[in-house]
Design a protein around this motif. Structure first.
Motif, PDB file in Angstrom:
ATOM      1  N   HIS A  44       0.813  -1.224   0.000  1.00  0.00           N
ATOM      2  CA  HIS A  44       0.000   0.000   0.000  1.00  0.00           C
ATOM      3  C   HIS A  44       0.845   1.273   0.000  1.00  0.00           C
ATOM      4  N   ILE A  45       1.742   1.379   0.979  1.00  0.00           N
ATOM      5  CA  ILE A  45       2.522   2.607   1.148  1.00  0.00           C
ATOM      6  C   ILE A  45       3.480   2.860  -0.017  1.00  0.00           C
ATOM      7  N   PRO A  46       4.228   1.848  -0.496  1.00  0.00           N
ATOM      8  CA  PRO A  46       5.111   2.106  -1.638  1.00  0.00           C
ATOM      9  C   PRO A  46       4.368   2.658  -2.862  1.00  0.00           C
ATOM     10  N   ILE A  47       3.207   2.097  -3.148  1.00  0.00           N
ATOM     11  CA  ILE A  47       2.463   2.551  -4.333  1.00  0.00           C
ATOM     12  C   ILE A  47       1.894   3.945  -4.097  1.00  0.00           C
ATOM     13  N   ALA A  48       1.336   4.182  -2.914  1.00  0.00           N
ATOM     14  CA  ALA A  48       0.779   5.503  -2.606  1.00  0.00           C
ATOM     15  C   ALA A  48       1.882   6.569  -2.627  1.00  0.00           C
ATOM     16  N   ALA A  49       3.049   6.236  -2.059  1.00  0.00           N
ATOM     17  CA  ALA A  49       4.164   7.189  -2.030  1.00  0.00           C
ATOM     18  C   ALA A  49       4.661   7.488  -3.443  1.00  0.00           C
ATOM     19  N   THR A  50       4.740   6.454  -4.280  1.00  0.00           N
ATOM     20  CA  THR A  50       5.191   6.665  -5.657  1.00  0.00           C
ATOM     21  C   THR A  50       4.163   7.461  -6.455  1.00  0.00           C
ATOM     22  N   ALA A  51       2.889   7.247  -6.168  1.00  0.00           N
ATOM     23  CA  ALA A  51       1.849   8.046  -6.820  1.00  0.00           C
ATOM     24  C   ALA A  51       2.004   9.520  -6.462  1.00  0.00           C
ATOM     25  N   ALA A  52       2.344   9.785  -5.201  1.00  0.00           N
ATOM     26  CA  ALA A  52       2.567  11.177  -4.767  1.00  0.00           C
ATOM     27  C   ALA A  52       3.769  11.785  -5.485  1.00  0.00           C
ATOM     28  N   ILE A  53       4.853  11.006  -5.603  1.00  0.00           N
ATOM     29  CA  ILE A  53       6.054  11.493  -6.302  1.00  0.00           C
ATOM     30  C   ILE A  53       5.763  11.734  -7.772  1.00  0.00           C
ATOM     31  N   ALA A  54       5.016  10.815  -8.401  1.00  0.00           N
ATOM     32  CA  ALA A  54       4.641  10.987  -9.809  1.00  0.00           C
ATOM     33  C   ALA A  54       3.792  12.244  -9.995  1.00  0.00           C
ATOM     34  N   SER A  55       2.917  12.509  -9.039  1.00  0.00           N
ATOM     35  CA  SER A  55       2.071  13.713  -9.111  1.00  0.00           C
ATOM     36  C   SER A  55       2.916  14.979  -9.004  1.00  0.00           C
ATOM     37  N   LEU A  56       3.896  14.976  -8.088  1.00  0.00           N
ATOM     38  CA  LEU A  56       4.775  16.149  -7.930  1.00  0.00           C
ATOM     39  C   LEU A  56       5.578  16.412  -9.206  1.00  0.00           C
ATOM     40  N   ILE A  57       6.063  15.339  -9.830  1.00  0.00           N
ATOM     41  CA  ILE A  57       6.814  15.494 -11.082  1.00  0.00           C
ATOM     42  C   ILE A  57       5.902  16.011 -12.194  1.00  0.00           C
ATOM     43  N   ALA A  58       4.664  15.515 -12.222  1.00  0.00           N
ATOM     44  CA  ALA A  58       3.707  15.986 -13.231  1.00  0.00           C
ATOM     45  C   ALA A  58       3.394  17.467 -13.027  1.00  0.00           C
ATOM     46  N   ILE A  59       3.203  17.886 -11.764  1.00  0.00           N
ATOM     47  CA  ILE A  59       2.931  19.295 -11.469  1.00  0.00           C
ATOM     48  C   ILE A  59       4.116  20.164 -11.877  1.00  0.00           C
ATOM     49  N   LYS A  60       5.333  19.670 -11.621  1.00  0.00           N
ATOM     50  CA  LYS A  60       6.554  20.392 -12.014  1.00  0.00           C
ATOM     51  C   LYS A  60       6.615  20.602 -13.529  1.00  0.00           C
ATOM     52  N   ASN A  61       5.985  19.690 -14.274  1.00  0.00           N
ATOM     53  CA  ASN A  61       5.979  19.785 -15.740  1.00  0.00           C
ATOM     54  C   ASN A  61       4.726  20.466 -16.289  1.00  0.00           C
ATOM     55  N   GLY A  62       4.000  21.152 -15.417  1.00  0.00           N
ATOM     56  CA  GLY A  62       2.891  21.987 -15.885  1.00  0.00           C
ATOM     57  C   GLY A  62       1.498  21.411 -15.761  1.00  0.00           C
ATOM     58  N   PHE A  63       1.362  20.211 -15.230  1.00  0.00           N
ATOM     59  CA  PHE A  63       0.025  19.624 -15.062  1.00  0.00           C
ATOM     60  C   PHE A  63      -0.601  20.160 -13.779  1.00  0.00           C
ATOM     61  N   LYS A  64      -1.870  20.507 -13.838  1.00  0.00           N
ATOM     62  CA  LYS A  64      -2.566  21.032 -12.667  1.00  0.00           C
ATOM     63  C   LYS A  64      -3.037  19.891 -11.769  1.00  0.00           C
ATOM     64  N   TRP A  65      -3.078  20.207 -10.450  1.00  0.00           N
ATOM     65  CA  TRP A  65      -3.530  19.197  -9.504  1.00  0.00           C
ATOM     66  C   TRP A  65      -4.960  18.760  -9.804  1.00  0.00           C
ATOM     67  N   SER A  66      -5.824  19.680 -10.185  1.00  0.00           N
ATOM     68  CA  SER A  66      -7.225  19.325 -10.474  1.00  0.00           C
ATOM     69  C   SER A  66      -7.312  18.288 -11.586  1.00  0.00           C
ATOM     70  N   PHE A  67      -6.422  18.407 -12.595  1.00  0.00           N
ATOM     71  CA  PHE A  67      -6.384  17.455 -13.700  1.00  0.00           C
ATOM     72  C   PHE A  67      -5.926  16.079 -13.199  1.00  0.00           C
ATOM     73  N   LEU A  68      -4.888  16.068 -12.364  1.00  0.00           N
ATOM     74  CA  LEU A  68      -4.366  14.809 -11.841  1.00  0.00           C
ATOM     75  C   LEU A  68      -5.372  14.135 -10.916  1.00  0.00           C
ATOM     76  N   GLU A  69      -6.042  14.948 -10.111  1.00  0.00           N
ATOM     77  CA  GLU A  69      -7.055  14.405  -9.202  1.00  0.00           C
ATOM     78  C   GLU A  69      -8.181  13.733  -9.986  1.00  0.00           C
ATOM     79  N   LYS A  70      -8.592  14.400 -11.065  1.00  0.00           N
ATOM     80  CA  LYS A  70      -9.649  13.824 -11.903  1.00  0.00           C
ATOM     81  C   LYS A  70      -9.176  12.521 -12.539  1.00  0.00           C
ATOM     82  N   ALA A  71      -7.891  12.480 -12.955  1.00  0.00           N
ATOM     83  CA  ALA A  71      -7.331  11.267 -13.553  1.00  0.00           C
ATOM     84  C   ALA A  71      -7.321  10.115 -12.543  1.00  0.00           C
ATOM     85  N   MET A  72      -6.994  10.432 -11.283  1.00  0.00           N
ATOM     86  CA  MET A  72      -7.013   9.401 -10.242  1.00  0.00           C
ATOM     87  C   MET A  72      -8.431   8.862 -10.032  1.00  0.00           C
ATOM     88  N   ILE A  73      -9.386   9.783  -9.977  1.00  0.00           N
ATOM     89  CA  ILE A  73     -10.785   9.381  -9.775  1.00  0.00           C
ATOM     90  C   ILE A  73     -11.266   8.534 -10.953  1.00  0.00           C
TER      91      ILE A  73
END
Length: 481
Positions: free
Chosen positions: A33-62
């Protein structure tokens, strides 16, 4: 939308995932559980750094979680089926009669064959594992056979049937992605699955004989189990009717959820009619800790204390974490970038098939979703197969040989989690013994390099493909105009 994420950053994400999984599973003995959740958080931070908005990523997760909702609901219902079928005496009856007729030396082969027939009839590996599978695990335990090997035989048979059944969703999805005909696709899979099936059968036959000749089979334990079942449950051939009805419902195309829920209701009825349980007790068994066996025989109690909706919470948690991670990777085109790199390596037909197999396994691991492992590589490699004048059924076969068949070998994939929860054996424990699932992708790669059964298009068929592409491009251009 953000910019294209550099390949080195994608590789970093995957390396972090691998490192965290190794540390958690191997070193500290934790869960995924934790390794995957932590990596998802890191992937999200990298995506945000490259211009993706959190709202877009949140919708993708949902959206990713939404894709898995059917699987989650099926898991909860399978938990209900397991608990009610034990409380109703259905599983004990299946184990009891199985121990009477199945010899230890042929058990692994018989288990694989039985699950093949059930899954071929139902089109569902999950239904097979959640019904016949749990009884076979009990029989195997009673015979003193190593449960990871028993689970491997069950899963090998279940995934053969799922793969070859026209009722299976993945068997319909693969040709749809590749552009081939369903029944042509099934016929073409015979060439890769037949040698894989025969090899797996031979291995299980040899293992069965070796185990029987060793001290691992304890017939005294078989007698203890049969006596324990007979003393604590009403055992009757009538209790074998519910499994037959479940198979009949699926054959007549009753959807999985209502079919399995009907099985749970049959379990409740059997618990009341045959075992004298009241509905309040059965409701508790369904909802909370599952059935708790109190025979006083440790071996029997360990075997039969299982099921309930709450037993699936850990599995559902894995799926939720994994689908969040997969949603980020898919929506930011990181998975597509991985496939693009693989496509550049595919200089020959053998390498092309190899890249399809690797990409299916990679998507199964990264996105944790069997369907994505068919859809994404199918979309990415379709043009490459056409340009080599390879018929679409070659691609659809590769997608099933790798995407469908390997999904159960990954602990955090929905299929791996479902198999582990249903059979009560850890994915990492049974995976080395899923011989069909391990051999089938290798046979597919072998055919790719040798050209065996890799059917080519005629010139006329290839011209039709080119004409269709031209028309599609015109339609797309007119839509943008």
């Amino acid at each position: 939308m953000g910019k294209k994420i550099p390949m080195w950053q994608i590789a970093l994400i995957l390396l972090v995932l691998i490192a965290l999984l190794i540390y958690t599973l191997v070193i500290i003995g934790g869960t995924v559980h934790i390794p995957i959740a932590a990596t998802a958080a890191i992937a999200s931070l990298i995506a945000i750094k490259n211009g993706f908005k959190w709202s877009f990523l949140e919708k993708a997760m949902i959206n990713g979680i939404s894709r898995a909702m059917q699987a989650i609901l099926i898991l909860f219902v399978i938990g209900m089926v397991i608990s009610t079928w034990i409380a109703g005496g259905i599983v004990p009856a299946m184990i009891y009669y199985g121990l009477m007729i199945i010899k230890p030396s042929i058990f692994l082969v018989a288990s694989m064959l039985l699950c093949s027939i059930v899954a071929l009839s139902t089109g569902s590996s999950w239904t097979t594992a959640g019904t016949a599978g749990i009884a076979l695990i009990g029989i195997g335990a009673g015979l003193g056979l190593p449960l990871p090997i028993v689970a491997g035989s069950i899963i090998s048979g279940a995934y053969f049937g799922d793969k070859m059944s026209p009722l299976s969703d993945t068997t319909n999805l693969a040709p749809a992605m590749a552009g081939s005909n369903l029944f042509e696709h099934i016929k073409h899979m015979v060439f890769t699955v037949t040698p894989s099936y025969i090899i797996a059968m031979v291995i299980f036959a040899v293992l069965g004989m070796r185990i029987t000749n060793s001290s691992e089979v304890n017939m005294n334990e078989v007698a203890v189990l049969m006596n324990g079942l007979r003393d604590n449950f009403y055992i009757s051939p009538l209790l074998l009717i519910p499994p037959c009805l479940i198979i009949a419902m699926v054959i007549f195309k009753v959807p999985a959820l209502p079919g399995l829920f009907g099985g749970a209701l049959l379990g409740v009825i059997c618990a009341a009619v045959f075992q004298g349980e009241n509905f309040g007790e059965v409701a508790t068994v369904i909802s909370y800790g599952g059935y708790v066996s109190e025979t006083g025989i440790d071996f029997v109690d360990t075997l039969l204390s299982r099921g309930g909706m709450s037993s699936m919470y850990g599995t559902v948690g894995i799926i939720l974490c994994a689908m969040c991670f997969g949603g980020v990777l898919d929506s930011t085109n990181m998975l597509a970038s991985i496939c693009d790199v693989m496509l550049k390596v595919a200089k020959s037909t053998g390498l092309l098939v190899t890249m399809v197999v690797i990409s299916c396994i990679a998507v199964n691991a990264a996105a944790s979703d069997q369907y994505l492992s068919i859809v994404l590589p199918g979309r990415m490699f379709k043009t490459a197969f056409e340009d080599r004048k390879l018929k679409a059924k070659n691609l659809s076969r590769c997608l099933e040989d790798a995407g469908t068949i390997t999904s159960c070998l990954i602990p955090w994939n929905t299929c791996g989690a479902a198999m582990s929860s249903s059979l009560g054996v850890a994915t990492v424990a049974y995976a080395p013994y899923c011989f069909l699932n391990l051999i089938n992708p290798l046979v597919s790669i072998f055919y790719g390099f040798t050209g065996i059964t890799m059917e080519k298009m005629t010139d006329a068929e290839y011209e039709e493909i080119l004409e269709q592409r031209r028309l599609d491009n015109e339609i797309a251009a007119n839509a943008l105009a």
